[in-house]
Write a protein that holds these residues in place. Structure first.
Motif, short mmCIF file in Angstrom:
data_model
loop_
_atom_site.label_atom_id
_atom_site.label_comp_id
_atom_site.label_asym_id
_atom_site.label_seq_id
_atom_site.Cartn_x
_atom_site.Cartn_y
_atom_site.Cartn_z
N LEU A 14 0.83 -1.04 0.16
CA LEU A 14 0.11 -0.06 -0.09
C LEU A 14 1.00 1.29 0.03
O LEU A 14 1.72 1.47 0.96
CB LEU A 14 -0.82 -0.03 1.15
N HIS A 15 0.57 2.00 -0.97
CA HIS A 15 1.29 3.41 -0.97
C HIS A 15 0.16 4.34 -1.23
O HIS A 15 -0.82 3.99 -1.71
CB HIS A 15 2.01 3.54 -2.16
N PRO A 16 0.09 5.55 -1.19
CA PRO A 16 -0.78 6.58 -1.50
C PRO A 16 -1.41 6.25 -2.78
O PRO A 16 -2.53 6.41 -2.98
CB PRO A 16 -0.15 7.90 -1.03
N HIS A 17 -0.40 5.99 -3.77
CA HIS A 17 -0.47 6.20 -5.20
C HIS A 17 -0.90 5.03 -5.69
O HIS A 17 -1.23 4.86 -7.07
CB HIS A 17 0.41 7.00 -5.84
N ALA A 18 -0.93 3.80 -5.08
CA ALA A 18 -0.85 2.60 -5.72
C ALA A 18 -0.95 1.52 -4.62
O ALA A 18 -0.50 1.75 -3.46
CB ALA A 18 0.30 1.91 -6.44
N PHE A 19 -1.73 0.29 -4.83
CA PHE A 19 -1.67 -0.77 -3.94
C PHE A 19 -1.84 -1.99 -4.72
O PHE A 19 -2.21 -2.03 -5.94
CB PHE A 19 -3.03 -0.60 -2.94
N VAL A 20 -1.51 -3.17 -4.17
CA VAL A 20 -1.52 -4.54 -4.51
C VAL A 20 -2.53 -5.25 -3.54
O VAL A 20 -2.31 -5.30 -2.59
CB VAL A 20 -0.02 -5.27 -4.75
N LEU A 21 -3.60 -5.93 -4.14
CA LEU A 21 -4.33 -6.78 -3.38
C LEU A 21 -3.91 -8.46 -3.71
O LEU A 21 -3.94 -8.55 -5.12
CB LEU A 21 -5.70 -6.55 -3.63
N VAL A 22 -3.69 -9.44 -2.98
CA VAL A 22 -3.78 -10.46 -3.44
C VAL A 22 -5.09 -11.35 -2.88
O VAL A 22 -5.34 -11.41 -1.79
CB VAL A 22 -2.18 -11.20 -2.40
N ALA A 23 -5.46 -11.80 -3.82
CA ALA A 23 -6.86 -12.58 -3.98
C ALA A 23 -6.43 -14.14 -3.39
O ALA A 23 -5.34 -14.67 -3.73
CB ALA A 23 -7.43 -12.57 -5.26
N GLU A 24 -7.70 -14.75 -3.06
CA GLU A 24 -7.50 -16.28 -2.83
C GLU A 24 -6.77 -16.77 -3.91
O GLU A 24 -6.93 -16.67 -4.96
CB GLU A 24 -8.86 -16.92 -2.57
#
Length: 150
Positions: free
Chosen positions: A54-64
């Protein structure tokens, strides 16, 4: 592994990644996807998962199943140092599709000379694993289906 439907994290007009003015995204170097030219200020989770980065300008979500989805809010917005972004989650949080993650002002980003377009990328996925559910030129609302990963 079940298919994963990725939702639009922002409302706006859909674009092909090839149209994004950044070679990493337009060349699909980190993975295939679509981009959305945003019309609103709220950014929601495109999938259920864990906030891995998590950055203010970007994020990565890891799904199941371990599939990662990157959302980048604008181009060269890292240069803003977080100014104008309000985070509503933290790394390690478990989120649900449509949950509010970030608020920002894409109009202010563009007024500062940067593109506010938001690439949504299936990290390290094969290009043929992606099925577009929204076509370039279509208008979507945050939470509408964007693409599916096989």
């Amino acid at each position: 592994m079940a298919d994963l439907t990725v939702l639009a994290p922002v409302g706006g007009v859909v674009h092909a990644l090839a149209d994004v003015d950044d070679p990493v995204f337009s060349g699909e170097i980190v993975g295939p996807g679509l981009a959305v030219q945003p019309t609103g200020t709220q950014v929601v989770a495109p999938v259920a998962g864990v906030v891995a980065k998590l950055h203010p300008h970007a994020f990565v979500l890891v799904a199941e199943g371990g599939r990662g989805v990157l959302v980048h809010l604008g181009i060269n917005t890292v240069q803003l140092g977080g100014a104008g972004f309000v985070l509503h989650v933290a790394e390690g949080d478990v989120v649900e599709p449509g949950q509010l993650l970030v608020e920002w002002d894409p109009v202010a980003v563009e007024a500062g000379g940067r593109s506010a377009i938001c690439p949504v990328v299936a990290l390290e996925a094969a290009p043929d694993a992606l099925t577009r559910l929204a076509s370039p030129g279509a208008e979507v609302s945050a939470g509408d289906p964007l693409f599916r990963l096989a």
